[in-house]
Design a protein around this motif. Structure first.
Motif, PDB file in Angstrom:
ATOM      1  N   LYS A  70       4.248   6.472  -0.932  1.00 52.40           N
ATOM      2  CA  LYS A  70       4.829   6.826   0.364  1.00 52.40           C
ATOM      3  C   LYS A  70       6.208   6.221   0.578  1.00 52.40           C
ATOM      4  O   LYS A  70       6.928   6.619   1.493  1.00 52.40           O
ATOM      5  CB  LYS A  70       3.880   6.392   1.487  1.00 52.40           C
ATOM      6  N   ARG A  71       6.549   5.241  -0.254  1.00 53.09           N
ATOM      7  CA  ARG A  71       7.890   4.674  -0.204  1.00 53.09           C
ATOM      8  C   ARG A  71       8.254   4.170  -1.589  1.00 53.09           C
ATOM      9  O   ARG A  71       7.371   3.871  -2.409  1.00 53.09           O
ATOM     10  CB  ARG A  71       7.997   3.554   0.844  1.00 53.09           C
ATOM     11  N   PRO A  72       9.545   4.074  -1.898  1.00 50.08           N
ATOM     12  CA  PRO A  72       9.953   3.650  -3.238  1.00 50.08           C
ATOM     13  C   PRO A  72       9.660   2.171  -3.489  1.00 50.08           C
ATOM     14  O   PRO A  72       9.519   1.379  -2.548  1.00 50.08           O
ATOM     15  CB  PRO A  72      11.457   3.927  -3.257  1.00 50.08           C
ATOM     16  N   GLU A 110       0.829  -1.203   0.000  1.00 48.11           N
ATOM     17  CA  GLU A 110       0.000   0.000   0.000  1.00 48.11           C
ATOM     18  C   GLU A 110       0.864   1.254   0.000  1.00 48.11           C
ATOM     19  O   GLU A 110       0.574   2.233  -0.704  1.00 48.11           O
ATOM     20  CB  GLU A 110      -0.932  -0.004   1.216  1.00 48.11           C
ATOM     21  N   ALA A 111       1.935   1.243   0.770  1.00 50.33           N
ATOM     22  CA  ALA A 111       2.833   2.397   0.826  1.00 50.33           C
ATOM     23  C   ALA A 111       3.497   2.642  -0.526  1.00 50.33           C
ATOM     24  O   ALA A 111       3.675   3.788  -0.951  1.00 50.33           O
ATOM     25  CB  ALA A 111       3.889   2.180   1.906  1.00 50.33           C
ATOM     26  N   ILE A 112       3.843   1.563  -1.219  1.00 54.39           N
ATOM     27  CA  ILE A 112       4.447   1.699  -2.550  1.00 54.39           C
ATOM     28  C   ILE A 112       3.435   2.244  -3.545  1.00 54.39           C
ATOM     29  O   ILE A 112       3.723   3.169  -4.314  1.00 54.39           O
ATOM     30  CB  ILE A 112       5.007   0.342  -3.029  1.00 54.39           C
ATOM     31  N   LEU A 113       2.227   1.697  -3.526  1.00 55.72           N
ATOM     32  CA  LEU A 113       1.199   2.101  -4.494  1.00 55.72           C
ATOM     33  C   LEU A 113       0.731   3.535  -4.273  1.00 55.72           C
ATOM     34  O   LEU A 113       0.284   4.192  -5.216  1.00 55.72           O
ATOM     35  CB  LEU A 113       0.014   1.136  -4.425  1.00 55.72           C
ATOM     36  N   THR A 114       0.839   4.024  -3.045  1.00 57.20           N
ATOM     37  CA  THR A 114       0.426   5.398  -2.764  1.00 57.20           C
ATOM     38  C   THR A 114       1.596   6.377  -2.812  1.00 57.20           C
ATOM     39  O   THR A 114       1.432   7.559  -2.501  1.00 57.20           O
ATOM     40  CB  THR A 114      -0.257   5.484  -1.382  1.00 57.20           C
TER      41      THR A 114
END
Length: 230
Positions: free
Chosen positions: A64-66, A58-62
């Motif tokens: 928020k992280r590489p 989720e963090a990657i898709l949004t």
């Protein structure tokens, strides 16, 4: 629908064609036994490990992280889950679990079914797994394709629309004449938005469609798909 309008089939791989969750459970049971961890914690640990992976995805898709490949997502989330659960594994057993994605076993009959399908229609895999991982799975499981694509090639993950568009553009697919097959309803919803025909294939461990989902085909087995082309 007439199969004259289907000139290619695109498959999700993990969960749909290979039993990822069953393989993970077997590996966890063996590793926990080796390390004298209570066997009743296996299912709970698997769920928590999966949630930690979802957090990273989720963090990657949004943004928020590489981007990192799925192999590294699995490794990082495994370390986090072990620390939270205060479980210590030997380095060998940690590595065994971290690389479990290279050992996913095909569902029963899938190698034979894919071989038959390849004789009838263009057959393509589109997966979130890294290329090295999924090639190893295909080699060990004797899975046949005309081509196999990874979301790694666009540094993203399904259901990001650019993953589906990448396959369309790279292979010059006509989405309306391409059937996308998956056991994951979220995957089929995204494929539909990309213009594909969609087919749901039920598998163990996966949550089924919602009442609001409407797919073009509902198969009980890949044999049902093969019959469409006979």
């Amino acid at each position: 629908m007439s199969t004259q309008k289907i000139n290619a089939v695109v498959f999700d791989v993990v969960g749909t064609l290979v039993d990822s969750q069953g393989t993970i459970l077997k590996e966890l049971e063996s590793v926990f036994f080796n390390n004298q961890v209570k066997s009743e914690t296996v299912n709970d640990f698997k769920k928590k490990w999966g949630k930690e992976q979802d957090i990273i995805f989720e963090a990657i898709l949004t943004g928020k992280r590489p981007y990192i490949i799925e192999d590294d997502v699995r490794r990082q989330s495994l370390q986090t889950t072990l620390e939270k659960e205060e479980i210590t594994l030997s380095s060998e057993d940690f590595e065994r679990l971290a690389t479990v994605g290279t050992r996913y076993s095909p569902w029963e009959k899938v190698p034979e079914q894919l071989a038959k399908l390849c004789q009838r229609v263009k057959t393509i895999g589109l997966t979130n797994s890294g290329m090295a991982q999924i090639v190893e799975v295909a080699a060990q499981g004797k899975l046949q394709w005309h081509t196999l694509l990874s979301a790694q090639l666009v540094s993203s993950y399904k259901p990001d629309p650019k993953v589906y568009q990448f396959a369309i553009e790279l292979l010059a697919l006509t989405p309306k004449q391409t059937l996308f097959v998956s056991t994951h309803p979220w995957d089929l919803r995204a494929a539909f938005k990309a213009g594909f025909q969609t087919a749901y294939l039920p598998r163990k461990y996966v949550e089924g469609p919602k009442d609001t989902d409407h797919f073009d085909y509902y198969f009980d087995s890949l044999d049902d798909l093969i019959e469409l082309f006979e």
